[in-house]
Design an enzyme around this catalytic site. Structure first.
Site, mmCIF file in Angstrom:
data_model
loop_
_atom_site.group_PDB
_atom_site.id
_atom_site.type_symbol
_atom_site.label_atom_id
_atom_site.label_comp_id
_atom_site.label_asym_id
_atom_site.label_seq_id
_atom_site.Cartn_x
_atom_site.Cartn_y
_atom_site.Cartn_z
ATOM 1 N N HIS A 69 0.736 -1.189 0.186
ATOM 2 C CA HIS A 69 -0.070 0.005 -0.017
ATOM 3 C C HIS A 69 0.933 1.311 0.017
ATOM 4 O O HIS A 69 0.208 2.286 -0.354
ATOM 5 C CB HIS A 69 -0.879 0.021 1.058
ATOM 6 C CG HIS A 69 -0.427 0.339 2.602
ATOM 7 N ND1 HIS A 69 -0.255 -0.772 3.457
ATOM 8 C CD2 HIS A 69 -0.156 1.439 3.030
ATOM 9 C CE1 HIS A 69 0.527 0.138 4.564
ATOM 10 N NE2 HIS A 69 0.554 1.366 4.353
ATOM 11 N N ASP A 116 -0.332 -7.672 1.847
ATOM 12 C CA ASP A 116 0.343 -6.358 1.759
ATOM 13 C C ASP A 116 1.798 -6.215 1.887
ATOM 14 O O ASP A 116 2.475 -5.905 2.802
ATOM 15 C CB ASP A 116 -0.121 -5.599 3.103
ATOM 16 C CG ASP A 116 0.125 -3.984 2.817
ATOM 17 O OD1 ASP A 116 0.532 -3.506 1.868
ATOM 18 O OD2 ASP A 116 -0.049 -3.320 3.931
ATOM 19 N N GLN A 208 0.781 6.530 11.308
ATOM 20 C CA GLN A 208 0.955 6.729 9.761
ATOM 21 C C GLN A 208 2.327 7.144 9.497
ATOM 22 O O GLN A 208 2.879 7.676 10.407
ATOM 23 C CB GLN A 208 -0.145 7.741 9.528
ATOM 24 C CG GLN A 208 -0.085 8.930 9.951
ATOM 25 C CD GLN A 208 -1.036 8.814 11.103
ATOM 26 O OE1 GLN A 208 -1.097 8.195 11.997
ATOM 27 N NE2 GLN A 208 -1.831 10.341 11.173
ATOM 28 N N GLY A 209 2.770 6.657 8.400
ATOM 29 C CA GLY A 209 4.312 6.784 8.169
ATOM 30 C C GLY A 209 5.062 5.835 8.428
ATOM 31 O O GLY A 209 6.308 5.624 8.060
ATOM 32 N N SER A 211 4.492 2.278 8.051
ATOM 33 C CA SER A 211 4.236 1.393 7.294
ATOM 34 C C SER A 211 5.289 0.799 6.511
ATOM 35 O O SER A 211 6.358 1.650 6.114
ATOM 36 C CB SER A 211 2.951 1.398 6.354
ATOM 37 O OG SER A 211 1.748 1.243 6.890
#
Length: 255
Positions: A69, A116, A208-209, A211
């Site tokens: 993603h 993923d 967030q960031g 991943s």
């Protein structure tokens, strides 16, 4: 799926994060060389203006492992890799351009972000430096960390409003059935190719960031940061792509 309640922890922005915090939650600065295999996957947001988007790990001198993603909104030429620095979010380190990337052919953002996983191929080889820039140790096929095993996750998170120093946090592996039951209760499946980690009381984990970065147990990367309910929400562990489940796919696509 109810995207309003879940967010992918590596997008530029959030998809309805319950806690809008832009970095590793409850963590501390990582020591130089503590994660020599960790890189910053950065994207060109405006004419050679790069911003940290996700983490990744060094599979070989020419290949980076990350989350699928992280790459769906970008082309290979939009991506650069920064290695060898805990300040990579600020553009400090060794820089490498991507020439290609491969997403898992069955990646599905609609179905709990299953599969993923992705591999980035670099234009020039990474210069390995013992203790500072190294290839990541991966688990054997079927080698799973035990329930409750001590784990660590690290990342730079969103660089827009905080220090760009690499942060790390200690968490634990959750029982697979327990994690499946928790997320099934809010309408999200957790698959065999995923592994969960966190702490029951929350307030420690990825956001967030982060991943694409590694979940590490005993020095081995067992997970890729993928998705969660909010950021380190109490009672909800983060969900990681299970690396050993994809070992054959990883090896086949390092070409």
């Amino acid at each position: 799926m109810r995207l309003a309640t879940i967010f992918l922890v590596g997008l530029l922005g959030t998809l309805g994060a319950a806690i809008p915090s832009p970095f590793i939650i409850g963590g501390e600065p990582a020591a130089e060389g503590e994660f020599p295999f960790l890189v910053s996957v950065q994207v060109d947001v405006f004419i050679n203006t790069y911003r940290h988007n996700c983490g990744g790990t060094i599979l070989s001198e020419r290949h980076i492992l990350t989350a699928a993603h992280c790459l769906t909104a970008w082309g290979p030429r939009d991506i650069r890799i920064v290695a060898g620095s805990v300040q990579a979010g600020s553009g400090v380190g060794d820089f490498y351009r991507a020439i290609n990337f491969t997403l898992h052919e069955d990646y599905d953002e609609i179905n709990a972000w299953i599969n993923d996983v992705a591999i980035i191929t670099l234009e020039t080889p990474i210069v390995l430096k013992p203790g500072l820039v190294e290839i990541v140790p991966l688990p054997a096929l079927g080698s799973d960390p035990a329930e409750g095993a001590a784990a660590v996750v690290a990342g730079w998170g969103d660089t827009q409003a905080r220090s760009d120093i690499l942060l790390r946090v200690d968490i634990n592996i959750w029982a697979q059935r327990n994690c499946q039951d928790i997320y099934y209760g809010i309408g999200y499946p957790v698959y065999p190719g995923q592994v969960c980690a966190g702490i029951p009381e929350g307030n420690k984990g990825s956001c967030q960031g982060d991943s694409g970065g590694p979940l590490v147990v005993n020095g081995i990367q067992h997970g890729i940061v993928s998705w969660a309910l909010g950021c380190a929400e109490p009672g909800y562990p983060a969900v990681f792509t299970r690396v050993n489940y994809y070992i054959d796919w990883i090896q086949q696509h390092m070409i």
